[in-house]
Design a protein around this motif. Structure first.
Motif, PDB file in Angstrom:
ATOM      1  N   THR A   1      53.463  42.360  23.078  1.00  0.00           N
ATOM      2  CA  THR A   1      52.058  41.974  23.233  1.00  0.00           C
ATOM      3  C   THR A   1      51.549  41.307  21.952  1.00  0.00           C
ATOM      4  N   PRO A   2      50.675  40.305  22.084  1.00  0.00           N
ATOM      5  CA  PRO A   2      50.144  39.620  20.899  1.00  0.00           C
ATOM      6  C   PRO A   2      49.130  40.489  20.162  1.00  0.00           C
ATOM      7  N   THR A   3      48.986  40.227  18.870  1.00  0.00           N
ATOM      8  CA  THR A   3      47.946  40.907  18.091  1.00  0.00           C
ATOM      9  C   THR A   3      46.582  40.375  18.508  1.00  0.00           C
ATOM     10  N   THR A   4      46.471  39.057  18.588  1.00  0.00           N
ATOM     11  CA  THR A   4      45.271  38.408  19.128  1.00  0.00           C
ATOM     12  C   THR A   4      45.710  37.165  19.894  1.00  0.00           C
ATOM     13  N   GLY A   5      44.802  36.644  20.701  1.00  0.00           N
ATOM     14  CA  GLY A   5      45.085  35.445  21.480  1.00  0.00           C
ATOM     15  C   GLY A   5      45.386  35.777  22.935  1.00  0.00           C
ATOM     16  N   ASP A   6      45.449  34.746  23.760  1.00  0.00           N
ATOM     17  CA  ASP A   6      45.654  34.916  25.194  1.00  0.00           C
ATOM     18  C   ASP A   6      46.861  34.128  25.677  1.00  0.00           C
ATOM     19  N   ILE A   7      47.522  34.694  26.687  1.00  0.00           N
ATOM     20  CA  ILE A   7      48.607  34.016  27.389  1.00  0.00           C
ATOM     21  C   ILE A   7      48.224  33.976  28.858  1.00  0.00           C
ATOM     22  N   VAL A   8      48.070  32.784  29.400  1.00  0.00           N
ATOM     23  CA  VAL A   8      47.675  32.617  30.799  1.00  0.00           C
ATOM     24  C   VAL A   8      48.829  31.958  31.542  1.00  0.00           C
ATOM     25  N   ILE A   9      49.362  32.640  32.544  1.00  0.00           N
ATOM     26  CA  ILE A   9      50.445  32.116  33.370  1.00  0.00           C
ATOM     27  C   ILE A   9      49.986  32.107  34.816  1.00  0.00           C
ATOM     28  N   ALA A  10      50.066  30.936  35.435  1.00  0.00           N
ATOM     29  CA  ALA A  10      49.650  30.773  36.830  1.00  0.00           C
ATOM     30  C   ALA A  10      48.225  31.287  37.052  1.00  0.00           C
ATOM     31  N   GLY A  11      47.371  31.023  36.063  1.00  0.00           N
ATOM     32  CA  GLY A  11      45.964  31.392  36.185  1.00  0.00           C
ATOM     33  C   GLY A  11      45.650  32.835  35.867  1.00  0.00           C
ATOM     34  N   GLN A  12      46.659  33.631  35.487  1.00  0.00           N
ATOM     35  CA  GLN A  12      46.443  35.046  35.201  1.00  0.00           C
ATOM     36  C   GLN A  12      46.671  35.333  33.717  1.00  0.00           C
ATOM     37  N   THR A  13      45.749  36.061  33.113  1.00  0.00           N
ATOM     38  CA  THR A  13      45.846  36.398  31.691  1.00  0.00           C
ATOM     39  C   THR A  13      46.749  37.615  31.532  1.00  0.00           C
ATOM     40  N   VAL A  14      48.010  37.373  31.194  1.00  0.00           N
ATOM     41  CA  VAL A  14      48.987  38.463  31.154  1.00  0.00           C
ATOM     42  C   VAL A  14      48.806  39.362  29.943  1.00  0.00           C
ATOM     43  N   SER A  15      48.185  38.832  28.886  1.00  0.00           N
ATOM     44  CA  SER A  15      48.027  39.627  27.662  1.00  0.00           C
ATOM     45  C   SER A  15      47.029  40.774  27.835  1.00  0.00           C
ATOM     46  N   THR A  16      46.330  40.828  28.964  1.00  0.00           N
ATOM     47  CA  THR A  16      45.381  41.922  29.210  1.00  0.00           C
ATOM     48  C   THR A  16      45.847  42.862  30.321  1.00  0.00           C
ATOM     49  N   MET A  17      47.051  42.632  30.860  1.00  0.00           N
ATOM     50  CA  MET A  17      47.550  43.462  31.960  1.00  0.00           C
ATOM     51  C   MET A  17      48.101  44.788  31.441  1.00  0.00           C
ATOM     52  N   ASN A  18      48.021  45.818  32.286  1.00  0.00           N
ATOM     53  CA  ASN A  18      48.639  47.093  31.936  1.00  0.00           C
ATOM     54  C   ASN A  18      50.117  47.072  32.320  1.00  0.00           C
ATOM     55  N   ALA A  19      50.844  48.137  32.022  1.00  0.00           N
ATOM     56  CA  ALA A  19      52.296  48.167  32.209  1.00  0.00           C
ATOM     57  C   ALA A  19      52.705  47.928  33.661  1.00  0.00           C
ATOM     58  N   ASP A  20      52.021  48.577  34.600  1.00  0.00           N
ATOM     59  CA  ASP A  20      52.370  48.417  36.017  1.00  0.00           C
ATOM     60  C   ASP A  20      52.103  47.001  36.497  1.00  0.00           C
ATOM     61  N   GLN A  21      50.986  46.431  36.058  1.00  0.00           N
ATOM     62  CA  GLN A  21      50.660  45.055  36.438  1.00  0.00           C
ATOM     63  C   GLN A  21      51.688  44.077  35.883  1.00  0.00           C
ATOM     64  N   LEU A  22      52.130  44.319  34.641  1.00  0.00           N
ATOM     65  CA  LEU A  22      53.127  43.448  34.020  1.00  0.00           C
ATOM     66  C   LEU A  22      54.463  43.519  34.756  1.00  0.00           C
ATOM     67  N   THR A  23      54.859  44.707  35.169  1.00  0.00           N
ATOM     68  CA  THR A  23      56.110  44.871  35.914  1.00  0.00           C
ATOM     69  C   THR A  23      56.076  44.053  37.196  1.00  0.00           C
ATOM     70  N   ASP A  24      54.981  44.149  37.936  1.00  0.00           N
ATOM     71  CA  ASP A  24      54.835  43.385  39.179  1.00  0.00           C
ATOM     72  C   ASP A  24      54.800  41.888  38.898  1.00  0.00           C
ATOM     73  N   PHE A  25      54.110  41.505  37.832  1.00  0.00           N
ATOM     74  CA  PHE A  25      53.972  40.083  37.514  1.00  0.00           C
ATOM     75  C   PHE A  25      55.316  39.479  37.147  1.00  0.00           C
ATOM     76  N   ARG A  26      56.097  40.185  36.315  1.00  0.00           N
ATOM     77  CA  ARG A  26      57.429  39.694  35.947  1.00  0.00           C
ATOM     78  C   ARG A  26      58.290  39.488  37.189  1.00  0.00           C
ATOM     79  N   ARG A  27      58.276  40.482  38.066  1.00  0.00           N
ATOM     80  CA  ARG A  27      59.106  40.420  39.271  1.00  0.00           C
ATOM     81  C   ARG A  27      58.722  39.247  40.169  1.00  0.00           C
ATOM     82  N   ASP A  28      57.429  39.009  40.301  1.00  0.00           N
ATOM     83  CA  ASP A  28      56.952  38.017  41.258  1.00  0.00           C
ATOM     84  C   ASP A  28      56.894  36.588  40.708  1.00  0.00           C
ATOM     85  N   HIS A  29      56.789  36.425  39.383  1.00  0.00           N
ATOM     86  CA  HIS A  29      56.511  35.090  38.850  1.00  0.00           C
ATOM     87  C   HIS A  29      57.480  34.560  37.797  1.00  0.00           C
ATOM     88  N   LEU A  30      58.252  35.445  37.151  1.00  0.00           N
ATOM     89  CA  LEU A  30      59.048  35.009  36.006  1.00  0.00           C
ATOM     90  C   LEU A  30      60.545  35.161  36.254  1.00  0.00           C
TER      91      LEU A  30
END
Length: 255
Positions: free
Chosen positions: A59-88
């Motif tokens: 995770t970044p110290t500051t700043g944003d990462i937006v992939i496919a319109g979703q800000t991944v740097s603010t997602m929790n662990a479960d959301q990140l797991t689903d996002f990786r599986r579905d988009h990356l």
């Protein structure tokens, strides 16, 4: 074109107080849908840190990462797991294949986990195996095939789910020149025929010459970028080497 990846003022700091180390400083850039972008820089420049942040491994110290319109740097662990599986999709230097499974079984694993129908799985595996030229290897095991064939199997597994964004981390690092070239040509076909969006981190100017655009990282900062445009791959390779030399690198150390 639409920006698939938007990196906004990304910073990564390790340590505290006088022991602080700024691995990345105010990195901002975009990657549009259908691009094949390379990220280059000397050892310790911040390439791996950047990839880990974009791939949601860190995770970044500051700043944003937006992939496919979703800000991944603010997602929790479960959301990140689903996002990786579905988009990356991820392609690494060390393959990460399961030796107890055949090539076919390794490739279809993400589809099986997602509980896709058997007919869909069979069709997708056949298509991606043909794209990477490994359709005759599907019933072999990883220990029966070459390093280049293992990497193409790993790439097929990463891409069989048709992810929106593919991250490749030094994918040719463990390959001989022939195997590396075959893999890179497969990436180009994937990019051109399937309009796949690929970001490849590499120290290898030859590998980078297959990309359409190169982003250079130096001392944790975005130094500059160059675009292939209408150049031939050989002309683009020369431009990459000249850029490395101008940045203080040794062109003979990167090919």
């Amino acid at each position: 074109m639409k920006a698939l990846l938007h990196v906004k003022q990304l910073n990564k700091i390790y340590g505290k107080g006088t022991q602080q180390f700024h691995a990345l400083q105010d990195i901002s850039f975009k990657i549009e849908e259908g691009e094949f972008v390379g990220v280059m820089g000397s050892s310790g420049a911040g390439k791996s840190t950047l990839l880990n942040l974009l791939a949601t491994i860190d995770t970044p110290t500051t700043g944003d990462i937006v992939i496919a319109g979703q800000t991944v740097s603010t997602m929790n662990a479960d959301q990140l797991t689903d996002f990786r599986r579905d988009h990356l999709g991820f392609i690494f230097q060390d393959y990460n294949l399961l030796d107890s499974l055949t090539v076919q079984e390794n490739i279809l694993l993400p589809l099986a986990i997602a509980k896709k129908p058997a007919k869909v799985i069979a069709k997708k595996v056949e298509e991606i195996a043909q794209l990477f030229g490994i359709e005759k290897l599907l019933h072999k095991y990883p220990y029966e095939i070459s390093g280049g064939q293992k990497q193409r199997t790993a790439a097929s597994r990463a891409l069989v789910t048709e992810p929106k964004l593919i991250f490749a981390d030094e994918p040719t690092g463990a390959l001989d020149s022939k195997s590396a070239t075959e893999l890179l040509h497969s990436f180009v076909r994937l990019n051109e025929e399937k309009e796949a969006t690929i970001m490849m981190v590499t120290h290898d100017a030859y590998a980078a010459s297959f990309c359409r655009r190169i982003i250079f990282i130096q001392d944790g900062k975005l130094a500059l970028e160059i675009v292939k445009g209408t150049k031939t791959r050989q002309q683009f390779l020369e431009q990459i080497l000249q850029t490395i030399a101008q940045m203080g690198g040794d062109r003979h150390d990167v090919i």
